[in-house]
Design an enzyme around this catalytic site. Sequence first.
Site: not given
Length: 217
Positions: A162, A173
Amino acid sequence: MTRDLILFGPPGAGKGTQGALLAERLGLLRLSTGDVLRDAVRRGTAMGREAQRYMDAGDLVPDDVIIGIVRDYLAGEAADTGVIFDGFPRTLPQAKRLDDLLEELNRPLQAVLVLEVESDVLIKRLSGRRSCAGCGATYNVYFDPPREEGLCDRCGAALSQRADDDPATVQRRLAVYAEQTEPLIVHYRKSDTDVHHIDGEQSVDHVQRELVELLEE
Ligand SMILES: [Zn+2]
């Protein structure tokens, strides 16, 4: 008396898995604001319609509306059931609004649970993930590699990653999580809430057992 919990954990720490297991084990509901928001929009509640207006305009749904939706949920389906907050609150203003709401509804927060995993482990867990578009099988190149690099053991199709899991995105993140969550943990410590840090590098079963033991004390 309901028991509400907040579960924090960086991406890759197993928060979703642990939250689901814990909810089932303790008979709690999981409140992910994304799910609750979508549900309110689908059902066309007043708050859901309000949220829809912002989303249609491509804007973030403001805290007032999010809190309104959380309030509806806590006073409605979760009126007699404790809730595990998952992914909410994200910011200090949201945390303060949630404090006020819980006080108003006479639902003292039982505990804040923080899953801790070293960032090098998280980076391997996330950036190592591969999945098969053919059959849905999942792998991790560090912890659970396919027999043949890049190919699915079950069906032979090519494995893919992904976009969210490429190493640079993973780093970002994790940085966002740390930046957002630190002030929240400080806030809960100051407000006398029990804050527990759990070693999330243990097996799923171990982590779960530790969470249950903590809460049953
Ligand atoms: Zn496959």
